[in-house]
Write a protein that holds these residues in place. Structure first.
Motif, mmCIF file in Angstrom:
data_model
loop_
_atom_site.group_PDB
_atom_site.id
_atom_site.type_symbol
_atom_site.label_atom_id
_atom_site.label_comp_id
_atom_site.label_asym_id
_atom_site.label_seq_id
_atom_site.Cartn_x
_atom_site.Cartn_y
_atom_site.Cartn_z
ATOM 1 N N ASP A 11 19.350 0.919 64.915
ATOM 2 C CA ASP A 11 18.367 1.212 63.863
ATOM 3 C C ASP A 11 18.221 -0.030 62.997
ATOM 4 O O ASP A 11 19.222 -0.579 62.513
ATOM 5 C CB ASP A 11 18.832 2.403 63.016
ATOM 6 C CG ASP A 11 17.764 2.855 62.034
ATOM 7 O OD1 ASP A 11 16.574 2.584 62.278
ATOM 8 O OD2 ASP A 11 18.116 3.498 61.015
ATOM 9 N N ALA A 12 16.979 -0.466 62.809
ATOM 10 C CA ALA A 12 16.696 -1.675 62.024
ATOM 11 C C ALA A 12 17.477 -2.870 62.560
ATOM 12 O O ALA A 12 18.097 -3.629 61.794
ATOM 13 C CB ALA A 12 17.008 -1.435 60.545
ATOM 14 N N ASP A 13 17.491 -2.995 63.878
ATOM 15 C CA ASP A 13 18.137 -4.118 64.563
ATOM 16 C C ASP A 13 19.647 -4.175 64.352
ATOM 17 O O ASP A 13 20.287 -5.205 64.609
ATOM 18 C CB ASP A 13 17.519 -5.455 64.131
ATOM 19 C CG ASP A 13 16.058 -5.557 64.534
ATOM 20 O OD1 ASP A 13 15.711 -5.014 65.610
ATOM 21 O OD2 ASP A 13 15.276 -6.161 63.781
#
Length: 389
Positions: A11-13
């Motif tokens: 999530d979110a890199d």
């Protein structure tokens, strides 16, 4: 849980992890992706069917709506056929085929819906907006908080919440003039007809002021009924640790601890003999899909046959064994007509009497139930058994 498993998602890199928990034994998801209210029900259903778990990160109420929407899509498209069996399959129109198809559809539904996950923090709080306080419910079902965070199937968590409500409210048992409080994972005595049979059957003369055994006690409801009827001493057994704790809690609530002993460990029977032995085994000889189904399904009727074959060695002279059974298995073709009577005779027992009653639960009168014909014909019986001379 004896072994800790982890799920991973991006999530979110950034990579995130959480411990996996499933009380019904659902397998660890192969792939996990974050999800929220922007995801459509069609996409959620497709991903779940493909084996991808959805870790919800939005609003709790939206998560419940998504679960219902996924359920509706599953119900519109049930599994196509029953899985191949070792024996020749029964005709498609037979009650047995209907039962296996129903079980397969229920299993498929449970597996797909288990792919919608919610996060539990270390202290058993839900990490979602508008989430209820589930700490007490989780503490009862899972034990004190340890480790974490966790990811749990929302469907299972809703079951945990429902069990907490039942435990708090209790189930009214007119036969004892009080309420029984079921714990999570313990079969609730909501089907009152079998309780009424035990409350109404004539006690054998030897049981007055003597000892009775309650095998597979569950919540302890039948042990409480026997004590309420004047049995001086009741020994209750169960192989499920949750049931042992639940029964002990209920006896304490009812003030029956001095008269009802909850035996732990050992086999089906406690040591010694009794003037009355009561057993309400699971009624369907089939394999449970989870620990929570063990109150309904008994593979090969193991508990039933264990009760019958052991009864003669555990009865006092003049004593009786009370077997509470439904004939639903016969109507479903899972047990042949006459098989139960043959097993009773083979165990060196004879039938003194049989008390019958009709079920009063909602599904018995629901024509949309896939097993309606069998449920409508069902009879629940209390078999009074003695040692054959």
């Amino acid at each position: 849980m004896s072994e800790t498993h982890w799920i991973h998602w991006i999530d979110a890199d950034a990579e995130h992890t959480a411990r996996w928990r499933s009380e019904t034994g659902m397998p660890l998801p192969r792939r996990v992706v974050p999800a929220d209210g922007r995801l459509s029900a069609a996409t959620a259903h497709r991903l779940a069917c493909e084996g991808t778990a959805l870790l919800w990160q939005g609003d709790f109420q939206q998560a419940r709506q998504m679960l219902r929407a996924m359920g509706r899509r599953i119900d519109r498209k049930p599994p196509a056929r029953v899985a191949p069996a070792r024996k020749a399959p029964a005709p498609a129109s037979s009650p047995t085929a209907a039962f296996h198809l129903h079980r397969r559809a229920a299993g498929h539904r449970a597996r797909v819906l288990a792919k919608l996950l919610v996060p539990l923090r270390e202290d058993h709080t839900l990490g979602l907006r508008r989430a209820p306080d589930v700490r007490a419910a989780c503490d009862e079902a899972y034990g004190p908080p340890q480790g974490g965070p966790w990811a749990v199937p929302l469907r299972e968590l809703l079951g945990v919440i429902g069990a907490h409500q039942w435990r708090t409210k209790g189930v009214d048992i007119p036969a004892i003039g009080a309420r029984i409080h079921p714990h999570y994972g313990v079969f609730s005595p909501v089907r009152g007809e079998y309780v009424d049979l035990v409350a109404q059957a004539p006690l054998p003369a030897a049981a007055h002021g003597s000892t009775a055994f309650d095998l597979g006690t569950g919540t302890g409801v039948l042990a409480a009924v026997l004590a309420h009827r004047g049995v001086r001493h009741v020994v209750a057994t169960d192989s499920n640790p949750r049931a042992v704790e639940c029964a002990a809690d209920n006896m304490n609530r009812l003030g029956l601890t001095p008269r009802v002993k909850i035996a732990t460990g050992g086999g089906l029977y406690p040591p010694g003999r009794a003037a009355l032995v009561v057993c309400n085994p699971p009624w369907l000889p089939a394999k449970p899909n989870s620990a929570l189904e063990q109150g309904v399904y008994d593979p090969d009727g193991a508990m039933l046959h264990g009760f019958l074959t052991g009864l003669a060695d555990h009865l006092l002279p003049g004593g009786e064994g009370w077997l509470i059974m439904s004939d639903l298995a016969e109507h479903l073709g899972l047990r042949s007509p006459g098989e139960l009577r043959s097993a009773i005779t083979a165990a060196g027992l004879h039938v003194l009497d049989r008390l019958d009653t009709r079920p009063r639960h909602r599904r018995a009168t629901d024509p949309t139930d896939p097993l309606h014909a069998a449920r409508a014909a069902e009879i629940t019986s209390l078999w009074r058994l003695r040692i054959a001379r």
